[in-house]
Design an enzyme around this catalytic site. Structure first.
Site, PDB file in Angstrom:
ATOM      1  CG  ASP A 177      -1.903   1.303   1.197  1.00  0.00           C
ATOM      2  OD1 ASP A 177      -1.632   2.441   0.935  1.00  0.00           O
ATOM      3  OD2 ASP A 177      -3.102   0.901   1.220  1.00  0.00           O
ATOM      4  CG  HIS A 178       1.327   4.375  -3.352  1.00  0.00           C
ATOM      5  ND1 HIS A 178       0.095   3.950  -3.654  1.00  0.00           N
ATOM      6  CD2 HIS A 178       1.415   5.790  -3.155  1.00  0.00           C
ATOM      7  CE1 HIS A 178      -0.381   4.939  -4.149  1.00  0.00           C
ATOM      8  NE2 HIS A 178       0.256   6.283  -3.828  1.00  0.00           N
ATOM      9  CG  HIS A 240      -4.268   4.507  -0.831  1.00  0.00           C
ATOM     10  ND1 HIS A 240      -3.418   3.516  -0.741  1.00  0.00           N
ATOM     11  CD2 HIS A 240      -4.525   4.672  -1.920  1.00  0.00           C
ATOM     12  CE1 HIS A 240      -2.947   3.080  -1.846  1.00  0.00           C
ATOM     13  NE2 HIS A 240      -3.643   3.926  -2.903  1.00  0.00           N
TER      14      HIS A 240
HETATM   15  C1  BG6 Z   1      -3.791   4.866  -6.213  1.00  0.00           C
HETATM   16  C2  BG6 Z   1      -5.269   4.796  -6.565  1.00  0.00           C
HETATM   17  O1  BG6 Z   1      -3.828   3.613  -5.093  1.00  0.00           O
HETATM   18  O2  BG6 Z   1      -3.310   6.053  -5.227  1.00  0.00           O
HETATM   19  C3  BG6 Z   1      -5.353   6.099  -7.386  1.00  0.00           C
HETATM   20  O3  BG6 Z   1      -5.650   3.795  -7.346  1.00  0.00           O
HETATM   21  C4  BG6 Z   1      -4.867   7.368  -6.904  1.00  0.00           C
HETATM   22  O4  BG6 Z   1      -6.697   6.206  -7.947  1.00  0.00           O
HETATM   23  C5  BG6 Z   1      -3.369   6.983  -6.277  1.00  0.00           C
HETATM   24  O5  BG6 Z   1      -4.873   8.451  -7.649  1.00  0.00           O
HETATM   25  C6  BG6 Z   1      -3.150   8.329  -5.232  1.00  0.00           C
HETATM   26  O6  BG6 Z   1      -1.701   8.294  -4.821  1.00  0.00           O
HETATM   27  P1  BG6 Z   1      -0.808   9.445  -4.754  1.00  0.00           P
HETATM   28  O7  BG6 Z   1       0.382   8.913  -3.897  1.00  0.00           O
HETATM   29  O8  BG6 Z   1      -0.548  10.334  -5.983  1.00  0.00           O
HETATM   30  O9  BG6 Z   1      -1.649  10.215  -3.422  1.00  0.00           O
END
Ligand code: BG6
Length: 484
Positions: A177-178, A240
């Site tokens: 989960d980044h 997230h």
């Molecule tokens: C992803 C989602 O996991 O996270 C996207 O699938 C979203 O829809 C993105 O835009 C958001 O990541 P960040 O790091 O740009 O906030």
């Protein structure tokens, strides 16, 4: 302050789906940055694997183009680039067939860390895991890395977990989960458990409510097919926002260790109350001049999928009983802004005749943009004329406080990939955690499906449907302003 970069052990990293969007946008540029920083040892190898008919040179050309596209010129010095590309090779392979697996085995060393990154759709996870073992490519300590979406609901997540578990032990499975790799998200743990100041106040007695916002200004163009099946609840809240909620609400783990942290997060998810129908607002962005609507973006004129969601939820445990947590996320909103805000209560009695609300400290933790923290405190307004109070921010923008080091902090993917090589699962989701998150999400979705609820339209560049504001007004509260 020079940053300490400790090289990881030599490794072979195989990226399945190496010609895909995620590999080109995040994984390969991230690896290159770690290489430039001296974290990737000389003996490390990156092996791209995909169906495309390419040889190693063809793949290197693709890597070079990806780095050029996704890194600014000063971040890709030519000399480093040449040295990095020497560590890159390619294997053409068919995940569902026999082709390429023998060749892959020939490329993998047995005496280094082995990691296999499944940067492919979940329908291929099972095939990849099976063949890695069947062809004796993955050794006993090999790690696999899987991306979200991890399932579409509880049933599919369970099936995926079972498929992976048939070939790999849980301690070798890294579910990304980044958001957990973001610098400020980890700082939330440092703030809570590395300081004395906040933790004694971090509970229902002193906290009025918590707001978690992940707002995006972009739409869903280009990912319509996936997104229209998912919607904001599955795409963002189940993973997230849930992770942000867990780190905010969890009890202190006894140590900073993968299972200790994940046990505490799991307890939070299990203590979440079901969400009442009146506590959810779903929205879908409309079009405006020159801006396509959600339905146009996904090419589905009848779509009832939400591109915005706001929720009020409660956690039934001693620490948080009665404290609302408000979550919102959406696309095509006024600003790209993600933050967690802890709104403390007012002092129980004011000796200063303060107006209502004064003295209610507010701690905001900004994830993006401008990572940092901000604490609103009340002080005496300077000058003569009696005791007048004003609220001032104690602002700590990391880039200002920590200078170049903060600006150079690794991006979420870089950090997480290095954690895989180090064998540290702390910032990865455990199987039971993912299942618990779906177990909470599924009834919420089933509820609005059964009621036939349709998302409310909202204007692009706005703060979402008016009802999202009403969700807080009802409780005599307001959302924080959405600004970049
Ligand atoms: C992803 C989602 O996991 O996270 C996207 O699938 C979203 O829809 C993105 O835009 C958001 O990541 P960040 O790091 O740009 O906030």
């Amino acid at each position: 302050m020079a940053s300490r970069v400790i090289p990881v052990a030599p490794f072979d990293l195989v990226i399945f789906g190496a010609t895909g969007d995620l590999a080109r946008r995040k994984i390969l540029p991230g690896l290159f940055r770690r290489f430039c920083d001296g974290q990737m040892p000389g003996e490390a190898r990156i092996i791209g694997a995909a169906r495309s008919e390419l040889d190693a040179d063809g793949f290197r050309a693709l890597v070079r183009a990806a780095l050029r596209e996704h890194l600014p010129a000063p971040r890709r010095p030519a000399r480093k680039l040449a040295a990095f590309l020497e560590r890159v090779s390619y294997c053409q392979l068919d995940a569902r067939g026999a082709k390429g697996w023998k060749a892959l085995k020939g490329l993998i060393r047995e005496d280094v860390v082995q990691a296999f990154y499944f940067s492919v759709g979940p329908s291929l996870f099972g095939d990849l895991a099976r063949r890695l073992k069947q062809h004796d490519i993955a050794g006993p300590e090999a790690r696999i890395v899987v991306e979200k979406p991890f399932g579409h609901d509880l049933e599919s997540a369970r099936a995926l977990n079972a498929t992976l578990a048939a070939h790999f032990e849980e301690r070798f499975i890294y579910r990304i989960d980044h958001y957990l790799g973001k610098e400020t998200v980890q700082n939330l743990m440092a703030l809570r458990f590395g300081n004395m100041l906040f933790e004694p106040l971090w509970n229902a007695q002193y906290v009025d409510h918590v707001q978690i916002t992940v707002a995006e200004s972009v739409g869903v163009a280009g990912r319509g097919a996936y997104y229209d099946r998912a919607g904001a609840m599955r795409d963002m809240v189940q993973n997230h926002l849930m992770q942000l909620l867990c780190l905010t609400a969890m009890e202190p783990p006894s140590k900073f260790d993968p299972d200790a942290v994940r046990d505490e997060k799991l307890k939070v998810i299990r203590a979440l109350d079901p969400v009442a129908p009146g506590d959810i607002v779903r929205g879908q962005y409309e079009g405006a001049e020159g801006v396509p609507s959600y339905r146009e973006d996904v090419g589905n004129p009848e779509s009832t999928t939400e591109s915005f969601i706001a929720l009020r939820l409660e956690i039934s445990n001693w620490r948080w009983n009665g404290t609302p947590f408000y979550l919102r996320t959406g696309k095509r909103l006024r600003a790209r802004m993600s933050e967690i805000v802890i709104q403390f209560k007012e002092p129980p009695h004011s000796i200063f005749d303060s107006p209502p609300g004064q003295g209610a400290n507010e701690l905001s933790i900004r994830l993006q943009p401008d990572e940092g923290m901000d604490l609103k405190v009340t002080i005496k307004e300077p000058g003569p004329g009696g005791m007048r109070l004003i609220d001032v921010p104690l602002d700590m923008t990391f880039a200002e406080a920590l200078g170049a080091e903060a600006a150079e902090a690794p991006d979420a993917y870089e950090r997480l990939i290095m954690d895989v090589i180090r064998g540290d699962q702390t910032l990865f989701m455990r199987g039971d955690e993912v299942e618990a998150a779906w177990a909470w999400t599924d009834p919420v979705i089933a509820g609005w499906e059964a009621r036939g609820d349709r998302p409310l339209p909202y204007e692009p560049g706005s703060t979402g449907p008016e009802d999202a504001a009403i969700l807080l007004h009802r409780d005599a509260r307001r959302w924080r302003e959405l600004k970049a």
